[in-house]
Scaffold this motif. Structure first.
Motif, PDB file in Angstrom:
ATOM      1  N   TYR A  79     -17.372   7.950 -30.229  1.00  0.00           N
ATOM      2  CA  TYR A  79     -16.327   6.932 -30.139  1.00  0.00           C
ATOM      3  C   TYR A  79     -16.063   6.288 -31.493  1.00  0.00           C
ATOM      4  CZ  TYR A  79     -16.721   7.048 -25.039  1.00  0.00           C
ATOM      5  OH  TYR A  79     -16.712   7.438 -23.728  1.00  0.00           O
ATOM      6  N   GLY A  80     -14.781   6.142 -31.807  1.00  0.00           N
ATOM      7  CA  GLY A  80     -14.398   5.425 -33.018  1.00  0.00           C
ATOM      8  C   GLY A  80     -14.513   6.229 -34.292  1.00  0.00           C
ATOM      9  N   CYS A  81     -14.880   7.497 -34.180  1.00  0.00           N
ATOM     10  CA  CYS A  81     -15.060   8.292 -35.395  1.00  0.00           C
ATOM     11  C   CYS A  81     -13.716   8.800 -35.921  1.00  0.00           C
ATOM     12  CB  CYS A  81     -16.019   9.457 -35.153  1.00  0.00           C
ATOM     13  SG  CYS A  81     -15.846  10.280 -33.590  1.00  0.00           S
ATOM     14  N   GLY A 198     -18.566   6.884 -36.285  1.00  0.00           N
ATOM     15  CA  GLY A 198     -18.486   6.704 -34.850  1.00  0.00           C
ATOM     16  C   GLY A 198     -19.824   6.402 -34.206  1.00  0.00           C
ATOM     17  N   ALA A 199     -19.757   5.880 -32.987  1.00  0.00           N
ATOM     18  CA  ALA A 199     -20.947   5.650 -32.168  1.00  0.00           C
ATOM     19  C   ALA A 199     -21.118   6.821 -31.208  1.00  0.00           C
ATOM     20  CB  ALA A 199     -20.826   4.346 -31.398  1.00  0.00           C
ATOM     21  N   LYS A 286     -18.174  -1.563 -29.691  1.00  0.00           N
ATOM     22  CA  LYS A 286     -17.414  -1.728 -30.931  1.00  0.00           C
ATOM     23  C   LYS A 286     -18.329  -2.179 -32.078  1.00  0.00           C
ATOM     24  CE  LYS A 286     -12.861  -2.544 -28.916  1.00  0.00           C
ATOM     25  NZ  LYS A 286     -11.737  -3.501 -28.740  1.00  0.00           N
ATOM     26  N   ILE A 289     -19.974   0.916 -33.305  1.00  0.00           N
ATOM     27  CA  ILE A 289     -19.038   1.668 -34.156  1.00  0.00           C
ATOM     28  C   ILE A 289     -18.964   1.039 -35.545  1.00  0.00           C
ATOM     29  CG2 ILE A 289     -16.605   2.292 -34.460  1.00  0.00           C
ATOM     30  CD1 ILE A 289     -16.436   2.399 -31.352  1.00  0.00           C
TER      31      ILE A 289
END
Length: 293
Positions: A79-81, A198-199, A286, A289
């Protein structure tokens, strides 16, 4: 806040709905935050990024990466990458070639196991120009063949979600129909997602890990940022187990329906097993991330 962070669109080899349809469903189901996390594929997530704001829905970049965890296969959500990093395109192209390589092998295994012959041309037509996979083979098998072992998937207790159930029962690692894919190791994936800002979250862990505390601890020590606690596949015991793991170690808890459209007809977008306010958990994700950026 209401969130569904595990959705598949038609860019994924096993899903059917467009990004426009997903955004429409998200609005209908009053979702505030969504993520399209296709299997080793980035096109849908990038399209969602372009269209989400105009549709009035917050979005989060995501990808679901299939990888080995010992002899098992786990699915890890990034996520978020930065999905525009060239490594994700290489991952996508490699996976497409692996699907192409193993498709014919899996078809032969199924034909030999059931003592029948499937129409490969019809399977190719179902794939619509892509390499055919277990999805198209199983669709053709269940639609055209009569065999006592297929009845549970055609009209019996496994028929509500027949494609996925047939895969988990007959084609997954350790089953007679398994065709080995060449996949990255989980630690490689974890490190790469972190390098791309990212996470890393373990998807639907009850499907792959069950309640294996040793495996969970290995993943935690190896750097995963959390677990998909709330999944359409999880019962109350599974949700509680992974909730306690995340609470104990300060890990992120996420919410995912694993919506695929008509290939998983009993899964509804937005139905993740959690009906409360997702805001606090999303903020922790978040923060994870932000830690890697």
């Amino acid at each position: 806040m209401k969130a569904d962070l595990h959705i598949h669109c038609s860019a994924s080899f096993d899903a059917t709905e467009s990004i426009d349809t997903i955004l429409e469903l998200a609005r209908e189901n009053q979702l505030d935050l969504i993520a399209v996390s296709d299997h080793n594929e980035i096109d849908g997530a990038l399209e969602l990024e372009r269209k989400g704001e105009a549709a009035g829905v917050e979005t989060l970049s995501a990808i679901e990466i299939d990888c080995f965890f010992g002899s098992n296969i786990v699915h890890l959500l990034g996520y978020g990458c930065n999905l525009r990093d060239p490594g994700f395109t290489r991952l996508k192209n490699h996976y497409i070639e692996e699907l192409r390589r193993t498709g014919r092998q899996r078809l032969q295994l199924i034909e030999e196991h059931y003592g029948l012959k499937l129409n490969e041309q019809a399977i190719l037509e179902r794939a619509k120009g892509r390499p055919y996979t277990n999805v198209e083979i199983t669709q053709e098998l269940l639609a055209t063949q009569t065999h006592p072992s297929l009845v549970p998937y055609q009209s019996g207790e496994r028929s509500a979600n027949p494609i996925a159930n047939f895969y988990w029962d007959q084609l997954a690692v350790g089953c007679w129909g398994y065709a080995e894919l060449r996949l990255p190791e989980w630690k490689q994936v974890t490190d790469y997602v972190h390098q791309c800002g990212g996470a890393l979250i373990v998807a639907h862990p009850m499907q792959n890990l069950k309640l294996d505390e040793t495996a969970v601890e290995q993943l935690r020590q190896g750097g995963v940022d959390g677990f998909e606690v709330y999944s359409s596949y999880h019962d109350g015991r599974g949700r509680q187990f992974y909730h306690e793991v995340c609470q104990r170690w300060g890990l992120a808890e996420t919410f995912g329906s694993d919506f695929h459209g008509t290939t998983k007809p009993n899964i509804v977008l937005g139905q993740t097993g959690y009906d409360g306010d997702c805001d606090a958990a999303v903020q922790i994700l978040k923060e994870r991330i932000a830690h890697w950026r």
